[in-house]
Scaffold this active site. Structure first.
Site, PDB file in Angstrom:
ATOM      1  N   SER A 322       0.835  -1.203   0.000  1.00 35.74           N
ATOM      2  CA  SER A 322       0.000   0.000   0.000  1.00 35.74           C
ATOM      3  C   SER A 322       0.870   1.254   0.000  1.00 35.74           C
ATOM      4  O   SER A 322       0.588   2.216  -0.722  1.00 35.74           O
ATOM      5  CB  SER A 322      -0.923   0.004   1.223  1.00 35.74           C
ATOM      6  OG  SER A 322      -1.676   1.203   1.279  1.00 35.74           O
ATOM      7  N   TRP A 325       2.461   1.626  -3.425  1.00 34.60           N
ATOM      8  CA  TRP A 325       1.474   2.039  -4.419  1.00 34.60           C
ATOM      9  C   TRP A 325       1.403   3.555  -4.501  1.00 34.60           C
ATOM     10  O   TRP A 325       1.182   4.120  -5.585  1.00 34.60           O
ATOM     11  CB  TRP A 325       0.103   1.468  -4.047  1.00 34.60           C
ATOM     12  CG  TRP A 325      -1.017   1.913  -4.956  1.00 34.60           C
ATOM     13  CD1 TRP A 325      -1.439   1.292  -6.093  1.00 34.60           C
ATOM     14  CD2 TRP A 325      -1.864   3.062  -4.801  1.00 34.60           C
ATOM     15  NE1 TRP A 325      -2.497   1.996  -6.649  1.00 34.60           N
ATOM     16  CE2 TRP A 325      -2.762   3.078  -5.883  1.00 34.60           C
ATOM     17  CE3 TRP A 325      -1.937   4.085  -3.850  1.00 34.60           C
ATOM     18  CZ2 TRP A 325      -3.738   4.070  -6.036  1.00 34.60           C
ATOM     19  CZ3 TRP A 325      -2.895   5.076  -4.007  1.00 34.60           C
ATOM     20  CH2 TRP A 325      -3.787   5.064  -5.080  1.00 34.60           C
ATOM     21  N   HIS A 326       1.612   4.227  -3.365  1.00 30.22           N
ATOM     22  CA  HIS A 326       1.469   5.685  -3.337  1.00 30.22           C
ATOM     23  C   HIS A 326       2.599   6.408  -4.053  1.00 30.22           C
ATOM     24  O   HIS A 326       2.430   7.568  -4.437  1.00 30.22           O
ATOM     25  CB  HIS A 326       1.378   6.176  -1.890  1.00 30.22           C
ATOM     26  CG  HIS A 326       0.030   5.969  -1.275  1.00 30.22           C
ATOM     27  ND1 HIS A 326      -0.343   4.781  -0.684  1.00 30.22           N
ATOM     28  CD2 HIS A 326      -1.053   6.785  -1.189  1.00 30.22           C
ATOM     29  CE1 HIS A 326      -1.591   4.890  -0.241  1.00 30.22           C
ATOM     30  NE2 HIS A 326      -2.037   6.090  -0.545  1.00 30.22           N
ATOM     31  N   GLY A 327       3.742   5.790  -4.218  1.00 33.44           N
ATOM     32  CA  GLY A 327       4.796   6.494  -4.919  1.00 33.44           C
ATOM     33  C   GLY A 327       6.134   5.788  -4.861  1.00 33.44           C
ATOM     34  O   GLY A 327       6.368   4.917  -4.019  1.00 33.44           O
ATOM     35  N   PHE A 479      -0.099  10.135  -7.583  1.00 31.99           N
ATOM     36  CA  PHE A 479      -0.052   8.722  -7.214  1.00 31.99           C
ATOM     37  C   PHE A 479      -0.764   7.845  -8.241  1.00 31.99           C
ATOM     38  O   PHE A 479      -0.623   6.656  -8.226  1.00 31.99           O
ATOM     39  CB  PHE A 479      -0.686   8.500  -5.838  1.00 31.99           C
ATOM     40  CG  PHE A 479      -0.067   9.350  -4.752  1.00 31.99           C
ATOM     41  CD1 PHE A 479       1.302   9.533  -4.697  1.00 31.99           C
ATOM     42  CD2 PHE A 479      -0.870   9.995  -3.827  1.00 31.99           C
ATOM     43  CE1 PHE A 479       1.864  10.326  -3.717  1.00 31.99           C
ATOM     44  CE2 PHE A 479      -0.303  10.769  -2.833  1.00 31.99           C
ATOM     45  CZ  PHE A 479       1.056  10.940  -2.782  1.00 31.99           C
TER      46      PHE A 479
END
Length: 479
Positions: A322, A325-327, A479
């Site tokens: 997770s 996934w954001h960056g 993102f």
């Protein structure tokens, strides 16, 4: 195209009028209009990526049909992996290529081998993380037998590119959104009014809360070595409300806009800062992403079943993925790691589903225990957000160290009264509406119309007073 821009203020009424007054009698024409409008909306940033989203949609449309058609397990599995490879391949290349190259170079440099990286100037397609997960869930659900593939290409293109939620979610499941493109849609005045109300609240969150908090959060984070502990704490609090107002504001506008066209999107935020533990926070924050990872990664890995070590492994996997996934930055990974640490004791003690109801459900104020639990959960969430916002891990660590200095109890150097007051009023309204899908859904509904409209006019006035000359992008676009 930004929701908070003049372009969108012109675009939305035009599409709305064409949708309900020109093509309203033909379902296929309505869907075609939505596809065209969505591609214009998406191409407003960079038309070159329209081919990418079309190709990705076409692959999953064909794969879905072939998975259903084939009776051979090996062929079905190969088709599923084709979809996964194409979608994650695009996402990995555009979002993570340079990250992996740079880290690969650093590892070799550590061992004394100097190599020249072939980094590329790669532009991240807006919304790719969102529509990639949306199409992946479609093929996975077909493979598992949970969903029938669609034979209507236009409906599927509309589902993938639906402009209200295309760029930053919510990440809709095909089981919820796709069937809505098959049904004839009628205009309902009450739903449209409710949609406009949610759009207004979303714009307030974005323009008044997020954008104004961002000014001070950016100033403090960008010069964190110059400020005292109390000012650094203020900066962390400003970012905490910035990211919530920004992202949940986008979701509110998206959900409200979809309702104007007769669609129901799922709630994406459920007042997460009123959570009594981290498990509850993650049931209320970015719900569409959290449930996506739960259903397509956490549960297939075994979830909370099995041995203690399996539970620990699955918990860290879900939060680390997770974060990533954001960056493409180790700060996001560490942010995920911190949340895994927060969550793990609750899971092992089987307390992770303790708070399923709304806080202070039958009273105006929380009791002492609820208040303490909320304050503690909010506090550790703020500390985790520091690493999410930091430029790198070292910056995040020094920022935290700076907060817990001897000057923590001093008066902050940055304390904009107007922003602080309006943020406190925002929290109050959110608390009053915590039992609803969004804060002002039923606020003042039992009062006279003049009072309700007076409140709406106040929100509009604050939006104009606190707005910046140039519309600010939403955080989650990156993102």
């Amino acid at each position: 195209m930004l929701f908070n821009s003049l372009d969108f203020a012109v675009f939305l009424p035009i599409v709305f009028l064409l949708y309900w007054f020109v093509v309203h009698k033909n379902l296929k024409h309505q869907n075609l209009l939505l596809v065209a409008a969505s591609y214009v909306f998406y191409g407003w940033w960079d038309y070159r990526f329209l081919g990418l989203i079309f190709f990705s949609s076409l692959i999953d449309f064909i794969v879905g049909l072939q998975i259903k058609k084939s009776q051979e397990p090996s062929v079905r599995k190969a088709l599923l992996w084709l979809s996964i490879f194409v979608n994650l391949g695009f996402l990995g290349f555009f979002k993570y290529y340079n990250f992996f190259v740079e880290n690969f170079v650093e590892v070799f440099s550590f061992f004394g081998h100097k190599i020249t990286p072939n980094s590329l100037h790669i532009i991240l397609p807006v919304g790719i993380s969102f529509y990639t997960f949306q199409t992946l869930s479609y093929t996975i659900d077909i493979y598992k037998g949970k969903l029938e593939p669609t034979k209507h290409l236009v409906a599927f293109l509309a589902f993938v590119s639906f402009f209200p939620q295309l760029v930053a979610g919510p990440i809709e499941r095909a089981t919820n959104l796709l069937p809505q493109f098959y049904k004839h849609r009628k205009f309902h005045y009450s739903k449209a009014v409710d949609g406009c109300r949610q759009i207004l609240w979303g714009l307030f969150k974005k323009i008044v809360i997020a954008d104004n908090c961002a000014q001070y959060a950016n100033a403090i984070f960008n010069h964190s070595d110059s400020y005292s502990g109390s000012t650094l704490l203020m900066g962390a609090l400003f970012f905490t409300f910035q990211i919530y107002g920004d992202f949940s504001g986008y979701s509110d506008i998206a959900i409200g806009t979809a309702r104007l066209f007769g669609f129901n999107l799922k709630q994406n935020f459920a007042f997460p800062y009123f959570s009594r533990d981290v498990a509850e926070f993650w049931r209320r924050w970015h719900i569409s992403l959290s449930t996506w990872f739960r259903d397509y990664l956490y549960i297939p890995l075994g979830g909370s079943k099995g041995s203690i070590w399996l539970k620990i492994r699955n918990t860290f996997v879900i939060f680390l993925v997770s974060g990533f996934w954001h960056g493409a930055n180790w700060t996001f990974v560490f942010w995920g790691f911190l949340n895994a640490l927060y969550f793990l004791p609750l899971l092992l003690a089987k307390q992770n589903r303790k708070h399923l109801n709304v806080v202070a459900q039958h009273s105006i104020l929380p009791n002492f225990r609820e208040f303490f639990s909320m304050a503690f959960t909010f506090g550790i969430t703020v500390l985790a957000w520091v690493f999410f916002r930091a430029e790198n891990f070292g910056h995040g660590l020094s920022y935290i160290q700076g907060i817990f200095s001897k000057e923590l109890l001093s008066l902050p150097k940055v304390r904009p009264t107007d922003v602080i007051v309006v943020t406190l009023l925002f929290v109050l309204v959110e608390w009053m509406g915590r039992k609803r899908h969004y804060a002002i859904e039923k606020l003042l509904s039992s009062q006279k119309r003049a009072l309700r409209w007076g409140f709406y006019m106040l929100l509009i006035a604050l939006i104009f007073v606190f707005s910046n000359e140039k519309p600010q992008e939403f955080i989650y676009f990156q993102f």
